[in-house]
Design an enzyme around this catalytic site. Structure first.
Site, mmCIF file in Angstrom:
data_model
loop_
_atom_site.group_PDB
_atom_site.id
_atom_site.type_symbol
_atom_site.label_atom_id
_atom_site.label_comp_id
_atom_site.label_asym_id
_atom_site.label_seq_id
_atom_site.Cartn_x
_atom_site.Cartn_y
_atom_site.Cartn_z
ATOM 1 N N HIS A 101 0.828 -0.729 0.194
ATOM 2 C CA HIS A 101 0.057 -0.653 -0.119
ATOM 3 C C HIS A 101 0.672 1.491 -0.238
ATOM 4 O O HIS A 101 -0.013 1.996 -0.362
ATOM 5 C CB HIS A 101 -1.227 0.236 1.101
ATOM 6 C CG HIS A 101 -2.181 0.579 0.833
ATOM 7 N ND1 HIS A 101 -3.360 0.418 1.662
ATOM 8 C CD2 HIS A 101 -2.784 1.673 -0.592
ATOM 9 C CE1 HIS A 101 -4.377 1.003 1.603
ATOM 10 N NE2 HIS A 101 -4.103 2.109 0.017
ATOM 11 N N ASP A 128 -9.974 -0.224 3.980
ATOM 12 C CA ASP A 128 -8.717 -0.701 4.543
ATOM 13 C C ASP A 128 -9.187 -1.375 5.632
ATOM 14 O O ASP A 128 -10.077 -0.135 6.441
ATOM 15 C CB ASP A 128 -7.796 0.266 4.912
ATOM 16 C CG ASP A 128 -6.263 -0.278 4.787
ATOM 17 O OD1 ASP A 128 -6.184 -1.113 4.989
ATOM 18 O OD2 ASP A 128 -5.110 -0.046 4.262
ATOM 19 N N HIS A 130 -6.761 -1.118 7.590
ATOM 20 C CA HIS A 130 -6.087 0.243 8.663
ATOM 21 C C HIS A 130 -5.661 1.496 7.875
ATOM 22 O O HIS A 130 -6.423 1.138 6.970
ATOM 23 C CB HIS A 130 -4.226 -0.836 8.576
ATOM 24 C CG HIS A 130 -4.131 -1.941 8.542
ATOM 25 N ND1 HIS A 130 -4.200 -2.947 7.701
ATOM 26 C CD2 HIS A 130 -3.753 -2.424 9.511
ATOM 27 C CE1 HIS A 130 -4.426 -4.335 8.088
ATOM 28 N NE2 HIS A 130 -3.359 -4.645 9.482
ATOM 29 N N ASP A 132 -3.407 3.899 8.048
ATOM 30 C CA ASP A 132 -2.301 3.310 7.492
ATOM 31 C C ASP A 132 -1.787 4.844 7.762
ATOM 32 O O ASP A 132 -1.254 5.652 6.872
ATOM 33 C CB ASP A 132 -2.618 3.651 6.017
ATOM 34 C CG ASP A 132 -2.568 1.931 5.973
ATOM 35 O OD1 ASP A 132 -1.972 1.113 6.148
ATOM 36 O OD2 ASP A 132 -2.924 1.386 4.607
ATOM 37 N N HIS A 145 4.253 0.293 4.374
ATOM 38 C CA HIS A 145 2.944 0.206 3.731
ATOM 39 C C HIS A 145 1.520 0.959 5.263
ATOM 40 O O HIS A 145 0.462 1.073 5.051
ATOM 41 C CB HIS A 145 2.721 -1.263 3.644
ATOM 42 C CG HIS A 145 2.706 -1.953 4.170
ATOM 43 N ND1 HIS A 145 2.175 -3.204 4.430
ATOM 44 C CD2 HIS A 145 3.658 -2.259 6.340
ATOM 45 C CE1 HIS A 145 2.122 -3.977 5.273
ATOM 46 N NE2 HIS A 145 2.656 -3.119 6.243
ATOM 47 N N ASP A 232 -7.472 -1.585 -0.250
ATOM 48 C CA ASP A 232 -6.582 -2.410 0.189
ATOM 49 C C ASP A 232 -7.508 -3.724 0.923
ATOM 50 O O ASP A 232 -8.145 -3.627 0.888
ATOM 51 C CB ASP A 232 -5.808 -1.929 1.456
ATOM 52 C CG ASP A 232 -4.848 -2.931 2.671
ATOM 53 O OD1 ASP A 232 -5.820 -4.085 1.917
ATOM 54 O OD2 ASP A 232 -3.818 -2.385 3.345
ATOM 55 N N ASP A 234 -7.125 -6.021 2.403
ATOM 56 C CA ASP A 234 -7.064 -6.123 3.555
ATOM 57 C C ASP A 234 -8.694 -5.952 4.144
ATOM 58 O O ASP A 234 -9.204 -6.025 5.211
ATOM 59 C CB ASP A 234 -6.379 -6.794 5.193
ATOM 60 C CG ASP A 234 -5.675 -4.853 4.836
ATOM 61 O OD1 ASP A 234 -6.418 -4.197 4.550
ATOM 62 O OD2 ASP A 234 -4.712 -4.937 5.394
ATOM 63 N N GLU A 277 -2.065 -4.807 -1.668
ATOM 64 C CA GLU A 277 -2.068 -5.539 -0.650
ATOM 65 C C GLU A 277 -2.170 -7.493 -0.511
ATOM 66 O O GLU A 277 -2.014 -7.848 0.005
ATOM 67 C CB GLU A 277 -2.577 -4.421 0.385
ATOM 68 C CG GLU A 277 -1.811 -3.988 1.428
ATOM 69 C CD GLU A 277 -0.609 -3.677 2.310
ATOM 70 O OE1 GLU A 277 -0.177 -4.921 2.382
ATOM 71 O OE2 GLU A 277 0.244 -2.983 2.136
HETATM 72 MG MG MG Z 1 -3.645 -0.501 3.444
HETATM 73 MG MG MG Z 2 -4.702 -2.717 5.011
#
Ligand code: MG
Ligand code: MG
Length: 317
Positions: A101, A128, A130, A132, A145, A232, A234, A277
């Site tokens: 990412h 996402d 996260h 980030d 990332h 992303d 995830d 990702e």
């Molecule tokens: Mg990310």
């Molecule tokens: Mg992530």
């Protein structure tokens, strides 16, 4: 509005220099094997696969001055920026296939430059698990990332924060995040201070994915004319998408993810896209890549039923 005549450019960035666990470098090929190009062509889109950009190998070095692999991430982001910008200049819709990412810094630098030259305002929808939003001081690992949002909003190493036409590349008030469920302790404070709008999983549970996406798109539509979606993988619940290095339970279900993508399509706002990702080393017979391709189909207008007259859903609260 994205027209069906606009050609789509696929751009691969096979690297994992920004990640802690290796394997996202295999992401672009996994998406090709899962039939991304063919799926878009089936939706009657012209597709040009521009191949992969290139950059330094992963040196697997330790953290240095707060960051891991900063020179390598900078080189890859520069290559991504140039390739995405070239696609935009050609009038294409760019899809960046990563890659980790950190590459979003490169694609957003391209989008920002393209918009800056045309008096357009870029906005970002960040899907996402996260936030980030780490900086060197808050990051437990130094992996870049985990930092692209702080970088594009102006905090971080100058070689990355100054990759666009101006800094910040995109200010925090033009970014909305959806799906968040893993934020480091100090990072939480940075996110709140930034003023960025975040729909975390608690809010999605409470107000539903439909309302979260509707509010996000309404907010962004009022603030700019070029929506960049950075996906992303995830973002998705690991039960349906195991092929990422940093799984976090409690993510969107298959239907919630599909609804999110369908609503983004129906808004007509999206002008560029990252898929990042995806990590085949953690995947199960490429099923996560195949799901990512299905979700991209929805982003480009695939519907359960063939409805005449385009988007049919009128959302009312
Ligand atoms: Mg990310
Ligand atoms: Mg992530």
């Amino acid at each position: 509005m994205t027209t069906t005549t606009q050609r789509i450019s696929l751009i691969g960035a096979p690297t994992d220099v920004g990640a802690g666990r290796r394997g996202a470098s295999m992401g672009p090929e996994a998406l090709r094997v899962a039939g991304l190009r063919q799926s878009l062509m089936r939706l009657r889109r012209a597709v040009l696969d521009r191949g992969n950009v290139s950059g330094p190998i992963n040196p697997e070095s330790p953290r240095l001055d707060g960051y891991r692999h900063l020179p390598e991430v900078t080189a890859w982001c520069g290559a991504v920026r140039d390739a995405v910008y070239a696609a935009l200049i050609d009038g294409d819709f760019p899809i960046l296939m990563g890659g980790d990412h950190s590459l979003a810094v490169g694609s957003l630098a391209a989008v920002a430059r393209y918009c800056w030259e045309r008096d357009l305002v870029p906005t970002v929808l960040w899907l996402d698990a996260h936030s980030d939003f780490n900086v060197a001081e808050s990051s437990p690992t130094g992996n870049l990332h985990g930092m692209p949002v702080s970088i594009i909003t102006g905090y971080g190493p100058p070689e990355l924060t100054q990759m666009g036409p101006e800094a910040p590349i995109v200010p925090a008030e033009r970014i909305v995040q959806i799906g968040i469920r893993s934020v480091d302790q100090v990072e939480k404070e940075l996110v709140v201070e930034s003023g960025m709008i975040v729909y975390d999983m608690r809010q999605i549970d409470e107000i539903t994915m439909r309302v979260a996406v509707e509010r996000a798109l309404d907010y962004l539509a009022k603030r700019g004319g070029h929506l960049h979606v950075t996906f992303d993988v995830d973002f998705l619940d690991p039960s349906i998408a195991p092929g990422v290095p940093t799984t976090v339970p409690g993510g969107p279900t298959y239907r919630e993810a599909q609804l999110c993508m369908e609503m983004i399509h129906d808004s007509g706002l999206m002008k560029s896209l990252d898929i990042l990702e995806l990590n085949p080393a953690f995947d199960d017979r490429n099923r996560t890549a195949e799901l990512a391709v299905e979700l991209v189909e929805s982003l480009f207008g695939e519907q359960i039923l063939a409805r005449a007259g385009g988007p049919t859903t009128k959302y009312t609260l």
